[in-house]
Every structure is written in structure tokens, then in C-alpha cells.
Design a protein around this motif. Structure first.
Motif, mmCIF file in Angstrom:
data_model
loop_
_atom_site.group_PDB
_atom_site.id
_atom_site.type_symbol
_atom_site.label_atom_id
_atom_site.label_comp_id
_atom_site.label_asym_id
_atom_site.label_seq_id
_atom_site.Cartn_x
_atom_site.Cartn_y
_atom_site.Cartn_z
ATOM 1 N N ALA A 226 0.838 -1.209 0.000
ATOM 2 C CA ALA A 226 0.000 0.000 0.000
ATOM 3 C C ALA A 226 0.872 1.258 0.000
ATOM 4 C CB ALA A 226 -0.938 -0.009 1.202
ATOM 5 N N LEU A 227 1.960 1.248 0.779
ATOM 6 C CA LEU A 227 2.853 2.418 0.815
ATOM 7 C C LEU A 227 3.596 2.568 -0.517
ATOM 8 C CD1 LEU A 227 4.374 2.268 4.433
ATOM 9 C CD2 LEU A 227 2.498 3.684 3.575
ATOM 10 N N ILE A 228 3.991 1.427 -1.105
ATOM 11 C CA ILE A 228 4.672 1.456 -2.408
ATOM 12 C C ILE A 228 3.762 2.079 -3.465
ATOM 13 C CG2 ILE A 228 5.464 -0.046 -4.293
ATOM 14 C CD1 ILE A 228 6.595 -1.946 -2.091
ATOM 15 N N GLU A 229 2.520 1.616 -3.496
ATOM 16 C CA GLU A 229 1.591 2.101 -4.521
ATOM 17 C C GLU A 229 1.170 3.545 -4.254
ATOM 18 O OE1 GLU A 229 -0.270 -1.946 -6.331
ATOM 19 O OE2 GLU A 229 -1.391 -1.063 -4.670
ATOM 20 N N ALA A 230 1.035 3.912 -2.981
ATOM 21 C CA ALA A 230 0.668 5.295 -2.654
ATOM 22 C C ALA A 230 1.751 6.269 -3.104
ATOM 23 C CB ALA A 230 0.429 5.435 -1.149
ATOM 24 N N ALA A 231 2.995 5.785 -3.185
ATOM 25 C CA ALA A 231 4.098 6.631 -3.630
ATOM 26 C C ALA A 231 4.146 6.742 -5.159
ATOM 27 C CB ALA A 231 5.421 6.076 -3.104
ATOM 28 N N GLY A 232 3.234 6.066 -5.824
ATOM 29 C CA GLY A 232 3.189 6.160 -7.283
ATOM 30 C C GLY A 232 4.047 5.127 -7.995
ATOM 31 N N LEU A 233 4.584 4.175 -7.239
ATOM 32 C CA LEU A 233 5.373 3.101 -7.868
ATOM 33 C C LEU A 233 4.424 1.969 -8.254
ATOM 34 C CD1 LEU A 233 8.364 3.204 -5.392
ATOM 35 C CD2 LEU A 233 8.477 3.742 -7.841
ATOM 36 N N LYS A 234 4.640 1.440 -9.471
ATOM 37 C CA LYS A 234 3.790 0.360 -9.981
ATOM 38 C C LYS A 234 4.492 -0.973 -9.749
ATOM 39 C CE LYS A 234 0.719 1.031 -13.613
ATOM 40 N NZ LYS A 234 0.364 2.311 -13.698
ATOM 41 N N ILE A 235 3.774 -1.943 -9.177
ATOM 42 C CA ILE A 235 4.330 -3.292 -8.996
ATOM 43 C C ILE A 235 4.123 -4.043 -10.302
ATOM 44 C CG2 ILE A 235 4.231 -5.428 -7.648
ATOM 45 C CD1 ILE A 235 2.924 -3.608 -5.382
ATOM 46 N N VAL A 236 5.188 -4.169 -11.112
ATOM 47 C CA VAL A 236 5.049 -4.750 -12.455
ATOM 48 C C VAL A 236 5.470 -6.218 -12.498
ATOM 49 C CG1 VAL A 236 5.142 -2.557 -13.699
ATOM 50 C CG2 VAL A 236 7.280 -3.754 -13.162
ATOM 51 N N ALA A 237 5.991 -6.732 -11.373
ATOM 52 C CA ALA A 237 6.254 -8.169 -11.220
ATOM 53 C C ALA A 237 6.340 -8.449 -9.734
ATOM 54 C CB ALA A 237 7.550 -8.569 -11.911
ATOM 55 N N LYS B 217 13.256 6.992 -5.618
ATOM 56 C CA LYS B 217 11.950 7.135 -4.967
ATOM 57 C C LYS B 217 11.710 6.000 -3.969
ATOM 58 C CE LYS B 217 8.242 8.881 -7.012
ATOM 59 N NZ LYS B 217 7.073 8.974 -7.913
ATOM 60 N N TYR B 218 12.036 4.766 -4.374
ATOM 61 C CA TYR B 218 11.803 3.646 -3.453
ATOM 62 C C TYR B 218 12.731 3.729 -2.244
ATOM 63 C CZ TYR B 218 10.707 -1.063 -1.792
ATOM 64 O OH TYR B 218 10.312 -2.120 -1.020
ATOM 65 N N ARG B 219 13.992 4.146 -2.451
ATOM 66 C CA ARG B 219 14.903 4.318 -1.311
ATOM 67 C C ARG B 219 14.291 5.302 -0.298
ATOM 68 N NH1 ARG B 219 19.081 0.738 -0.809
ATOM 69 N NH2 ARG B 219 20.187 2.310 0.393
ATOM 70 N N GLU B 220 13.658 6.360 -0.853
ATOM 71 C CA GLU B 220 13.029 7.358 0.010
ATOM 72 C C GLU B 220 11.837 6.745 0.773
ATOM 73 O OE1 GLU B 220 12.862 11.114 -2.248
ATOM 74 O OE2 GLU B 220 10.933 11.408 -1.212
ATOM 75 N N VAL B 221 11.027 5.968 0.060
ATOM 76 C CA VAL B 221 9.849 5.340 0.680
ATOM 77 C C VAL B 221 10.268 4.314 1.742
ATOM 78 C CG1 VAL B 221 7.834 3.859 0.212
ATOM 79 C CG2 VAL B 221 8.410 5.709 -1.366
ATOM 80 N N MET B 222 11.391 3.609 1.484
ATOM 81 C CA MET B 222 11.899 2.618 2.439
ATOM 82 C C MET B 222 12.343 3.278 3.741
ATOM 83 S SD MET B 222 14.187 0.380 -0.227
ATOM 84 C CE MET B 222 15.414 0.027 0.986
ATOM 85 N N GLY B 223 13.037 4.396 3.656
ATOM 86 C CA GLY B 223 13.620 5.041 4.832
ATOM 87 C C GLY B 223 15.001 4.490 5.133
#
Ligand code: ATP
Ligand code: MG
Length: 137
Positions: A23-34, A83-89
Motif C-alpha cells: 500500500a505504501l509502495i503504490e501510494a508513492a506512485g510506484l507500480k508493482i510490475v512483477a 523514490k523507493y529508497r526514500e519510501v523505504m527510509g
């Protein structure tokens, strides 16, 4: 458009946090493509973390990564790696910013819930270790 490689680590799968993290990944605008849930072998974990093989925590890290299933993912989006590094913390959840995955979910610097690629070259290598191109859609 960029791709990055992500792992939801054993502490996350064991605590039923797959959906909460996604949910946090998708809220950040990242698409789970696999995405797939796998049991990593020792050989896979050693290969994946080969860059850390001289570090004192290497053995502990590899053992942790094979201790339970993980979810491996490819994430796609603009500046997906950064972006994902930022979302991870931060690696250490005690230093992770408010609203990040590790701030919300991680237990310790070892059991820190997620992995994300740290460069374009590593993203390519890491994706190729776990996915073939036709699994990424
Ligand atoms: P990752 O590579 O998993 O995305 P990271 O890039 O934030 O995390 P690295 O420095 O690459 O952190 O370390 C890789 C992983 O090794 C960390 O995510 C953590 O699980 C583990 N690790 C790092 N430092 C320690 C430590 N001091 N003790 C135990 N485990 C550690
Ligand atoms: Mg790293």
C-alpha cells in the motif's frame, strides 16, 4: 521510466505486512510490475548479497534472508530507484523518517522489512537474478 528491484524480507512476510507495505509502495506512485513469493536458497542469498561478503554481518544477513519466504518485486516509475529508497527510509529504523516503510514496520537494522536497489546497474543485475523479462508486465 525506471525499474528497481524490491524484496519484502522474512520479518515482513512473517508478520503479514505484505499488503501494508505494498500500500505504501503504490501510494508513492510506484507500480508493482512483477511480484512473486519465494523461499530463497542459501546460494541465492549469498549471491544476492555478495557485495557484503566481507562485512561482519554477512552470515547473519544470509541466514535471515533464508529463514522464511520473501516477496521479490519489480517496481516501475519515474526515478523508481531513488523514490523507493526514500519510501523505504534509512537502513536503521531508529533513523528512518516518519511515513517511511522502515519507520512504520522495521524491527531492527537487520530485520528491516525491505530491500531496494541502490543504483541503476544493481537494479538491472538484481532484477535479472529473480525475473525473466516476460514476467515483468
Ligand atoms: P538493502 O540493501 O537491504 O536495501 P540498505 O541498502 O539500506 O538495505 P546495506 O548497507 O546495503 O543497507 O545493507 C544491506 C542489508 O544488510 C541491510 O538492509 C540490513 O538488513 C543488513 N545490515 C546492514 N547493516 C547491518 C548491521 N550492522 N547488522 C545487521 N545487519 C545489517
Ligand atoms: Mg543496499
Amino acid at each position: 521510466i525506471e525499474r528497481t528491484f524490491s524484496i519484502l524480507k522474512p520479518d515482513a512476510t512473517q508478520r503479514n505486512l505484505t499488503g501494508g507495505i505494498n500500500a505504501l509502495i503504490e501510494a508513492a506512485g510506484l507500480k508493482i510490475v512483477a511480484q512473486k513469493r519465494i523461499q530463497m536458497s542459501l546460494a541465492e542469498a549469498r549471491r544476492f548479497y555478495a557485495v557484503h561478503k566481507e562485512r561482519p554481518f554477512f552470515g547473519e544477513l544470509v541466514e535471515f534472508m533464508v529463514s522464511a519466504p520473501v516477496v521479490v518485486q519489480v517496481l516501475e516509475g519515474e526515478n523508481a530507484i531513488a523514490k523507493y529508497r526514500e519510501v523505504m527510509g534509512a537502513t536503521n529504523p531508529a533513523q528512518a523518517a516518519e511515513g517511511t516503510i522502515r519507520k512504520q514496520f522495521a524491527l531492527s537494522v537487520g530485520e528491516n522489512s525491505v530491500h531496494g536497489s541502490d543504483s541503476a546497474d544493481n537494479a538491472k543485475l538484481e532484477i535479472a537474478q529473480f525475473f525473466s523479462e516476460n514476467e515483468i508486465i
